[in-house]
Design a protein around this motif. Structure first.
Motif, PDB file in Angstrom:
ATOM      1  N   TRP A 145       9.995 -71.145 -37.170  1.00  0.00           N
ATOM      2  CA  TRP A 145      10.406 -71.212 -35.646  1.00  0.00           C
ATOM      3  C   TRP A 145       9.808 -69.980 -34.905  1.00  0.00           C
ATOM      4  O   TRP A 145      10.292 -69.508 -33.545  1.00  0.00           O
ATOM      5  N   ASP A 146       9.176 -69.026 -35.576  1.00  0.00           N
ATOM      6  CA  ASP A 146       8.567 -68.025 -34.876  1.00  0.00           C
ATOM      7  C   ASP A 146       7.251 -68.362 -34.231  1.00  0.00           C
ATOM      8  O   ASP A 146       6.406 -67.527 -33.610  1.00  0.00           O
ATOM      9  N   ARG A 147       7.076 -69.535 -34.128  1.00  0.00           N
ATOM     10  CA  ARG A 147       5.765 -70.348 -33.229  1.00  0.00           C
ATOM     11  C   ARG A 147       4.758 -70.250 -34.087  1.00  0.00           C
ATOM     12  O   ARG A 147       3.598 -70.615 -33.456  1.00  0.00           O
ATOM     13  N   THR A 148       4.495 -69.976 -35.340  1.00  0.00           N
ATOM     14  CA  THR A 148       3.423 -69.964 -36.174  1.00  0.00           C
ATOM     15  C   THR A 148       3.606 -70.771 -37.572  1.00  0.00           C
ATOM     16  O   THR A 148       4.646 -71.069 -37.869  1.00  0.00           O
ATOM     17  N   GLU A 164      -1.877 -69.156 -34.959  1.00  0.00           N
ATOM     18  CA  GLU A 164      -0.926 -68.829 -33.767  1.00  0.00           C
ATOM     19  C   GLU A 164      -1.566 -69.794 -32.588  1.00  0.00           C
ATOM     20  O   GLU A 164      -2.720 -69.781 -32.219  1.00  0.00           O
ATOM     21  N   HIS A 166       1.085 -72.501 -30.828  1.00  0.00           N
ATOM     22  CA  HIS A 166       2.273 -73.238 -30.269  1.00  0.00           C
ATOM     23  C   HIS A 166       3.150 -72.544 -29.418  1.00  0.00           C
ATOM     24  O   HIS A 166       2.999 -71.110 -29.622  1.00  0.00           O
ATOM     25  N   SER A 167       3.557 -72.855 -28.462  1.00  0.00           N
ATOM     26  CA  SER A 167       4.619 -72.230 -27.449  1.00  0.00           C
ATOM     27  C   SER A 167       6.011 -72.368 -27.694  1.00  0.00           C
ATOM     28  O   SER A 167       6.591 -72.002 -27.073  1.00  0.00           O
ATOM     29  N   ALA A 168       6.165 -73.123 -29.100  1.00  0.00           N
ATOM     30  CA  ALA A 168       7.694 -73.028 -29.325  1.00  0.00           C
ATOM     31  C   ALA A 168       7.680 -73.496 -30.698  1.00  0.00           C
ATOM     32  O   ALA A 168       6.789 -73.429 -31.504  1.00  0.00           O
ATOM     33  N   ASN A 169       8.825 -73.755 -31.369  1.00  0.00           N
ATOM     34  CA  ASN A 169       9.090 -73.752 -32.795  1.00  0.00           C
ATOM     35  C   ASN A 169       7.964 -74.556 -33.509  1.00  0.00           C
ATOM     36  O   ASN A 169       7.943 -75.741 -32.973  1.00  0.00           O
ATOM     37  N   VAL A 170       7.535 -74.300 -34.501  1.00  0.00           N
ATOM     38  CA  VAL A 170       6.742 -75.217 -35.347  1.00  0.00           C
ATOM     39  C   VAL A 170       7.711 -75.542 -36.683  1.00  0.00           C
ATOM     40  O   VAL A 170       8.272 -74.881 -37.290  1.00  0.00           O
ATOM     41  N   SER A 186       5.355 -79.523 -33.575  1.00  0.00           N
ATOM     42  CA  SER A 186       5.936 -78.334 -32.956  1.00  0.00           C
ATOM     43  C   SER A 186       6.983 -79.001 -31.776  1.00  0.00           C
ATOM     44  O   SER A 186       6.712 -80.075 -31.199  1.00  0.00           O
ATOM     45  N   ASP A 188       6.987 -77.707 -28.900  1.00  0.00           N
ATOM     46  CA  ASP A 188       6.199 -77.938 -27.876  1.00  0.00           C
ATOM     47  C   ASP A 188       5.518 -79.286 -27.318  1.00  0.00           C
ATOM     48  O   ASP A 188       4.780 -79.480 -26.424  1.00  0.00           O
TER      49      ASP A 188
END
Length: 332
Positions: A145-148, A164, A166-170, A186, A188
């Motif tokens: 959820w840190d987008r990575t 890196e 994504h603009s939202a939770n992976v 994600s 996003d």
């Protein structure tokens, strides 16, 4: 699973229950249902079957990982080391070790014979939501959820690189294209392809209209399936980087996906309380499995491709015959 870590939160607050919306999870009530494997005190987030098909791992919002005898349907061990919900679990080759990922931001490497922690992988700064192992078991990928997404040396627990973009939770990650690529799903609304060797983003696949919650890749590594809160299951040609066709049928959000060992079938779980079996050559639904009292949160095939496992929001796990569609009783 939320936007902040659960460290310091009281367990009773987490176990109050959850519900799914287009934006994520919210509080809700719930009671355990009658089912085959009962023991968790909250929803079952993930299930995995051992390479020999004899044991099962389950991960839950009750902070634990549990080890089960699959045939006898009895609990063998409770692995209690995470400080928050456990969202992902997998066996390592040989079946005597396992990995689990949690909202406490860590990944634990377990010895299943002793029930003890071997190592703890730290690096993510939010919930670890998905795990995947390369075919040779040398590389571990994690979604957060840190987008990575992150890549690790599985043997040494050494971090290798971060993905890196994504603009939202992976939510989930899978290896593809002979382990040369990663596929990530994600919130996003995108599915992204990455080069494992460099961490470079190769493509962003668009088509879902809400969060993408699940991803599974066929054994040949060339086709990905994704499931979304928009209710759709999409199939993607990873070489062409385009959508092939969908698998229509679920009413409401899709939570989980799995592909059979021979690559001919797929399982999906959803908010309609059903697990569904699909033929990937035809794109048709072959069977649906009804028995959970709340959404089906996790699904898996056994290695022989004859049985399926489902874990639910109703806190229970069921074992199914794929031939009959019936829930299987314990073997004596």
């Amino acid at each position: 699973m939320g936007g902040k870590t659960a460290r310091g939160m009281k367990r009773r607050d987490i176990l109050a229950g959850l519900a799914w919306t287009a934006g994520g999870l919210i509080a809700a009530g719930g009671r355990p249902a009658r089912a085959d494997l009962v023991g968790h005190g909250a929803m079952v987030n993930a299930v995995a079957v051992s390479p020999d098909g004899r044991r099962l791992l389950s991960a839950s919002w009750d902070y634990t990982v549990r080890l089960w005898d699959l045939d006898r349907q009895v609990e063998l061990k409770v692995l209690d080391g995470h400080a928050a919900s456990v969202n992902a679990v997998l066996f390592l080759p040989g079946g005597n070790q396992a990995l689990s990922g949690s909202w406490d931001q860590s990944i634990i490497h377990w010895d299943l014979e002793t029930g003890r922690e071997i190592a703890r992988l730290a690096g993510h700064v939010n919930s670890v939501s998905g795990l995947a192992l390369s075919r040779d078991a040398r590389l571990l990928a994690s979604a957060s959820w840190d987008r990575t997404a992150r890549l690790w040396d599985a043997a040494s627990a050494t971090p290798l690189r971060s993905f890196e973009g994504h603009s939202a939770n992976v939510m989930q990650v899978a290896f593809a294209m002979e382990d040369a690529q990663l596929v990530t799903a994600s919130y996003d609304q995108t599915v992204r392809l990455w080069q494992v060797a460099s961490g470079k983003e190769l493509a962003a696949l668009r088509g879902h209209r809400a969060s993408v919650n699940a991803v599974a890749v066929t054994p040949d590594g060339r086709t990905a399936l994704t499931g979304s809160t928009d209710g759709a299951i999409k199939r993607w040609d990873l070489a062409a980087q385009q959508e092939i066709a969908g698998l229509p049928g679920h009413r409401g959000f899709v939570t989980s996906l799995a592909v059979s060992p021979d690559g001919r079938q797929a399982l999906s779980g959803g908010g309609d309380k059903l697990m569904r079996l699909w033929g990937l050559q035809t794109g048709r639904q072959l069977r649906q499995f009804a028995g959970h009292e709340k959404p089906v949160w996790s699904v898996a095939f056994t290695p022989d491709g004859r049985r399926a496992v489902s874990g639910g929001y109703d806190m229970v796990i069921k074992i199914w015959s794929l031939a009959t569609g019936q829930s299987l009783p314990p073997k004596t």
